[in-house]
Write a protein that holds these residues in place. Structure first.
Motif, PDB file in Angstrom:
ATOM      1  N   ASP A   1      59.000  57.675   1.787  1.00 19.30           N
ATOM      2  CA  ASP A   1      58.600  57.662   3.185  1.00 19.30           C
ATOM      3  C   ASP A   1      58.993  58.989   3.833  1.00 19.30           C
ATOM      4  O   ASP A   1      60.041  59.567   3.508  1.00 19.30           O
ATOM      5  CB  ASP A   1      59.276  56.513   3.932  1.00 19.30           C
ATOM      6  N   ALA A   2      58.146  59.473   4.746  1.00 21.77           N
ATOM      7  CA  ALA A   2      58.417  60.767   5.369  1.00 21.77           C
ATOM      8  C   ALA A   2      57.792  60.823   6.752  1.00 21.77           C
ATOM      9  O   ALA A   2      56.703  60.276   6.973  1.00 21.77           O
ATOM     10  CB  ALA A   2      57.862  61.897   4.500  1.00 21.77           C
ATOM     11  N   CYS A   3      58.483  61.484   7.673  1.00 22.21           N
ATOM     12  CA  CYS A   3      57.900  61.788   8.979  1.00 22.21           C
ATOM     13  C   CYS A   3      57.034  63.031   8.835  1.00 22.21           C
ATOM     14  O   CYS A   3      57.467  64.030   8.249  1.00 22.21           O
ATOM     15  CB  CYS A   3      58.987  62.037  10.019  1.00 22.21           C
ATOM     16  N   LEU A   4      55.831  62.981   9.361  1.00 20.75           N
ATOM     17  CA  LEU A   4      54.923  64.119   9.319  1.00 20.75           C
ATOM     18  C   LEU A   4      54.478  64.460  10.736  1.00 20.75           C
ATOM     19  O   LEU A   4      54.470  63.591  11.621  1.00 20.75           O
ATOM     20  CB  LEU A   4      53.701  63.797   8.456  1.00 20.75           C
ATOM     21  N   PRO A   5      54.064  65.704  10.983  1.00 16.97           N
ATOM     22  CA  PRO A   5      53.610  66.070  12.324  1.00 16.97           C
ATOM     23  C   PRO A   5      52.251  65.481  12.674  1.00 16.97           C
ATOM     24  O   PRO A   5      51.938  65.299  13.853  1.00 16.97           O
ATOM     25  CB  PRO A   5      53.563  67.599  12.279  1.00 16.97           C
ATOM     26  N   PHE A   6      51.432  65.181  11.656  1.00 14.99           N
ATOM     27  CA  PHE A   6      50.117  64.589  11.886  1.00 14.99           C
ATOM     28  C   PHE A   6      49.800  63.612  10.760  1.00 14.99           C
ATOM     29  O   PHE A   6      50.262  63.773   9.632  1.00 14.99           O
ATOM     30  CB  PHE A   6      49.019  65.669  11.955  1.00 14.99           C
ATOM     31  N   LEU A   7      48.997  62.602  11.089  1.00 13.71           N
ATOM     32  CA  LEU A   7      48.504  61.642  10.110  1.00 13.71           C
ATOM     33  C   LEU A   7      46.983  61.594  10.207  1.00 13.71           C
ATOM     34  O   LEU A   7      46.416  61.785  11.284  1.00 13.71           O
ATOM     35  CB  LEU A   7      49.069  60.246  10.386  1.00 13.71           C
ATOM     36  N   SER A   8      46.337  61.323   9.101  1.00 18.22           N
ATOM     37  CA  SER A   8      44.881  61.222   9.102  1.00 18.22           C
ATOM     38  C   SER A   8      44.423  59.941   9.793  1.00 18.22           C
ATOM     39  O   SER A   8      44.988  58.865   9.578  1.00 18.22           O
ATOM     40  CB  SER A   8      44.357  61.230   7.664  1.00 18.22           C
ATOM     41  N   GLY A   9      43.380  60.065  10.607  1.00 20.08           N
ATOM     42  CA  GLY A   9      42.812  58.899  11.276  1.00 20.08           C
ATOM     43  C   GLY A   9      42.023  57.995  10.357  1.00 20.08           C
ATOM     44  O   GLY A   9      41.497  56.972  10.809  1.00 20.08           O
ATOM     45  N   ALA A  10      41.934  58.322   9.069  1.00 21.45           N
ATOM     46  CA  ALA A  10      41.181  57.479   8.136  1.00 21.45           C
ATOM     47  C   ALA A  10      41.799  56.101   7.982  1.00 21.45           C
ATOM     48  O   ALA A  10      41.093  55.113   7.771  1.00 21.45           O
ATOM     49  CB  ALA A  10      41.077  58.158   6.772  1.00 21.45           C
TER      50      ALA A  10
ATOM     51  N   TYR B   1      45.495  71.688  25.650  1.00 16.36           N
ATOM     52  CA  TYR B   1      46.893  71.997  25.346  1.00 16.36           C
ATOM     53  C   TYR B   1      47.245  73.469  25.570  1.00 16.36           C
ATOM     54  O   TYR B   1      48.284  73.931  25.113  1.00 16.36           O
ATOM     55  CB  TYR B   1      47.213  71.572  23.914  1.00 16.36           C
ATOM     56  N   GLY B   2      46.392  74.188  26.280  1.00 21.92           N
ATOM     57  CA  GLY B   2      46.701  75.567  26.627  1.00 21.92           C
ATOM     58  C   GLY B   2      46.708  76.517  25.455  1.00 21.92           C
ATOM     59  O   GLY B   2      47.444  77.512  25.462  1.00 21.92           O
ATOM     60  N   LEU B   3      45.879  76.256  24.443  1.00 20.75           N
ATOM     61  CA  LEU B   3      45.788  77.120  23.275  1.00 20.75           C
ATOM     62  C   LEU B   3      44.677  78.154  23.474  1.00 20.75           C
ATOM     63  O   LEU B   3      43.826  77.997  24.354  1.00 20.75           O
ATOM     64  CB  LEU B   3      45.507  76.275  22.032  1.00 20.75           C
ATOM     65  N   PRO B   4      44.644  79.217  22.668  1.00 21.11           N
ATOM     66  CA  PRO B   4      43.597  80.230  22.814  1.00 21.11           C
ATOM     67  C   PRO B   4      42.197  79.638  22.656  1.00 21.11           C
ATOM     68  O   PRO B   4      41.968  78.786  21.793  1.00 21.11           O
ATOM     69  CB  PRO B   4      43.906  81.223  21.680  1.00 21.11           C
TER      70      PRO B   4
ATOM     71  N   LEU C   1      45.682  62.167  19.348  1.00 24.88           N
ATOM     72  CA  LEU C   1      46.510  60.975  19.485  1.00 24.88           C
ATOM     73  C   LEU C   1      47.874  61.187  18.831  1.00 24.88           C
ATOM     74  O   LEU C   1      48.908  60.784  19.388  1.00 24.88           O
ATOM     75  CB  LEU C   1      45.808  59.760  18.870  1.00 24.88           C
ATOM     76  N   CYS C   2      47.891  61.823  17.664  1.00 23.74           N
ATOM     77  CA  CYS C   2      49.176  62.118  17.014  1.00 23.74           C
ATOM     78  C   CYS C   2      50.024  63.016  17.899  1.00 23.74           C
ATOM     79  O   CYS C   2      51.243  62.798  18.039  1.00 23.74           O
ATOM     80  CB  CYS C   2      48.937  62.793  15.667  1.00 23.74           C
ATOM     81  N   ARG C   3      49.415  64.010  18.490  1.00 20.97           N
ATOM     82  CA  ARG C   3      50.163  64.920  19.370  1.00 20.97           C
ATOM     83  C   ARG C   3      50.752  64.160  20.557  1.00 20.97           C
ATOM     84  O   ARG C   3      51.924  64.338  20.919  1.00 20.97           O
ATOM     85  CB  ARG C   3      49.228  66.033  19.850  1.00 20.97           C
ATOM     86  N   ARG C   4      49.972  63.275  21.168  1.00 21.85           N
ATOM     87  CA  ARG C   4      50.468  62.512  22.316  1.00 21.85           C
ATOM     88  C   ARG C   4      51.556  61.529  21.896  1.00 21.85           C
ATOM     89  O   ARG C   4      52.506  61.289  22.638  1.00 21.85           O
ATOM     90  CB  ARG C   4      49.310  61.806  23.016  1.00 21.85           C
ATOM     91  N   MET C   5      51.411  60.935  20.710  1.00 19.20           N
ATOM     92  CA  MET C   5      52.460  60.054  20.202  1.00 19.20           C
ATOM     93  C   MET C   5      53.772  60.807  20.037  1.00 19.20           C
ATOM     94  O   MET C   5      54.839  60.349  20.459  1.00 19.20           O
ATOM     95  CB  MET C   5      52.037  59.464  18.851  1.00 19.20           C
ATOM     96  N   ARG C   6      53.700  61.993  19.421  1.00 17.35           N
ATOM     97  CA  ARG C   6      54.910  62.782  19.210  1.00 17.35           C
ATOM     98  C   ARG C   6      55.503  63.244  20.537  1.00 17.35           C
ATOM     99  O   ARG C   6      56.713  63.200  20.736  1.00 17.35           O
ATOM    100  CB  ARG C   6      54.595  64.000  18.331  1.00 17.35           C
ATOM    101  N   ASP C   7      54.629  63.684  21.444  1.00 20.40           N
ATOM    102  CA  ASP C   7      55.118  64.141  22.746  1.00 20.40           C
ATOM    103  C   ASP C   7      55.800  63.008  23.517  1.00 20.40           C
ATOM    104  O   ASP C   7      56.692  63.253  24.337  1.00 20.40           O
ATOM    105  CB  ASP C   7      53.963  64.707  23.583  1.00 20.40           C
TER     106      ASP C   7
ATOM    107  N   LEU D   1      46.635  71.669  16.712  1.00 25.17           N
ATOM    108  CA  LEU D   1      47.561  71.203  17.745  1.00 25.17           C
ATOM    109  C   LEU D   1      49.017  71.225  17.295  1.00 25.17           C
ATOM    110  O   LEU D   1      49.894  70.779  18.032  1.00 25.17           O
ATOM    111  CB  LEU D   1      47.189  69.781  18.174  1.00 25.17           C
ATOM    112  N   SER D   2      49.272  71.723  16.099  1.00 25.42           N
ATOM    113  CA  SER D   2      50.637  71.761  15.588  1.00 25.42           C
ATOM    114  C   SER D   2      51.307  73.079  15.961  1.00 25.42           C
ATOM    115  O   SER D   2      50.642  74.118  16.052  1.00 25.42           O
ATOM    116  CB  SER D   2      50.623  71.611  14.065  1.00 25.42           C
TER     117      SER D   2
END
Length: 294
Positions: A147-156, A236-239, A184-190, A130-131
């Motif tokens: 500390d860093a902003c990342l595009p995704f985080l692990s759900g663990a 998300y309209g991906l292949p 969920l990460c994608r929706r948070m970022r969006d 989804l990235s």
């Protein structure tokens, strides 16, 4: 942590009795109360959790990871929820560090600790289906030194602002297993919220130890992995997943069957079956008999 913690931990258990005591003891050591959502375990997960002081929500059926977490989040009233896999042990000071970072970064929707595997490797999940392609770079992943902003985080292990989580509808209830944290990460970022990796917080993760393995569970896991990949691609309209990959998995399943390698046979068969089910419009919840559940 103070006696009245602003955090409630949500731990989804499914035959997790082997790892729950360490997980819950670590949370208790941080003063974080826990809700264990038991997905109809066949072992003593629920009994162990109650004995260790956790509140237990006992599902009559295995409702999957996302739905179970949604039930836990809906049942608590603290400003934050800490989503924790049962094979994760938060280290001393991790809860306070995550909470301090949440206050330091008010735009953060979710925050995650450094997740350290038994080998000492720090697990990161910056790549995803989804990235955007420019973020899915090959090669070694640099571990942040702060500390860093990342595009995704692990759900663990995730600290989430509860009201924000609920306002986004929680985890997608159509997903039984896999990609629910990516989604969920994608929706948070969006929605304009940052995802923050918190360097001073640490958690140990015994990957793959949440549930005891078996060939049947291997088939089921790979079925859901393939189905969820198709589902989020469509969302998300991906292949779409390629038919050639389905045929490849069928061939591998047959080959490993001839070699009497049952675990690999079940894994590839599950991948093919899950992808075929998605292409035919079957839902993950229908497979699990959960469509009638709210």
């Amino acid at each position: 942590m103070p006696a009245a913690s602003p955090i409630t931990a949500i731990v989804v258990a499914y035959d997790s009795a082997e790892v729950l005591p360490a997980c819950l003891s670590a949370l208790a050591g941080e003063g974080v109360p826990a809700i264990v959502v038991d997905n109809a375990s066949g072992d003593a997960s629920a009994t162990l959790a109650r004995g260790l002081g956790a509140t237990v929500i006992a599902n009559a059926h295995n409702e999957g990871y996302g739905r179970a977490n949604n039930r836990g989040a809906a049942s608590c009233a603290t400003p934050y929820v800490l989503i924790v896999n049962p094979d994760v042990e938060i280290r001393p000071g991790a809860a306070e560090a995550l909470l301090a970072a949440a206050e330091r970064y008010p735009d953060a929707g979710m925050l995650a600790p450094r997740i350290v595997e038994p080998s000492g490797r720090v697990f990161l999940q910056p790549r995803s289906l989804l990235s955007p392609p420019h973020l899915n770079r090959s090669g070694a992943i640099a571990v942040p030194t702060g500390d860093a902003c990342l595009p995704f985080l692990s759900g663990a292990c995730l600290l989430v602002r509860r009201e924000l989580l609920l306002s986004l509808g929680g985890f997608d209830p159509a997903i039984f297993l896999f990609y629910e944290d990516d989604d969920l990460c994608r929706r948070m970022r969006d929605a304009g919220h940052a995802l923050v990796h918190v360097h001073e917080a640490e958690a140990g993760h015994g990957r793959g130890r949440s549930t005891a393995p078996s060939p049947g569970r291997r088939f089921k896991a790979r079925w859901h992995l393939a189905w969820s990949e198709g589902y989020v691609a469509g969302k998300y309209g991906l292949p779409r997943p390629a038919v050639a990959k389905i045929l490849e998995n069928l061939a591998k399943a047959a080959g490993y069957g001839l070699l009497l390698k049952s675990e690999k046979m079940f894994a590839h068969a599950g991948s093919a079956a899950g992808a075929l089910a998605w292409r035919r419009g079957r839902t993950a919840m229908a497979r699990e008999g959960l469509e009638a559940l709210s």
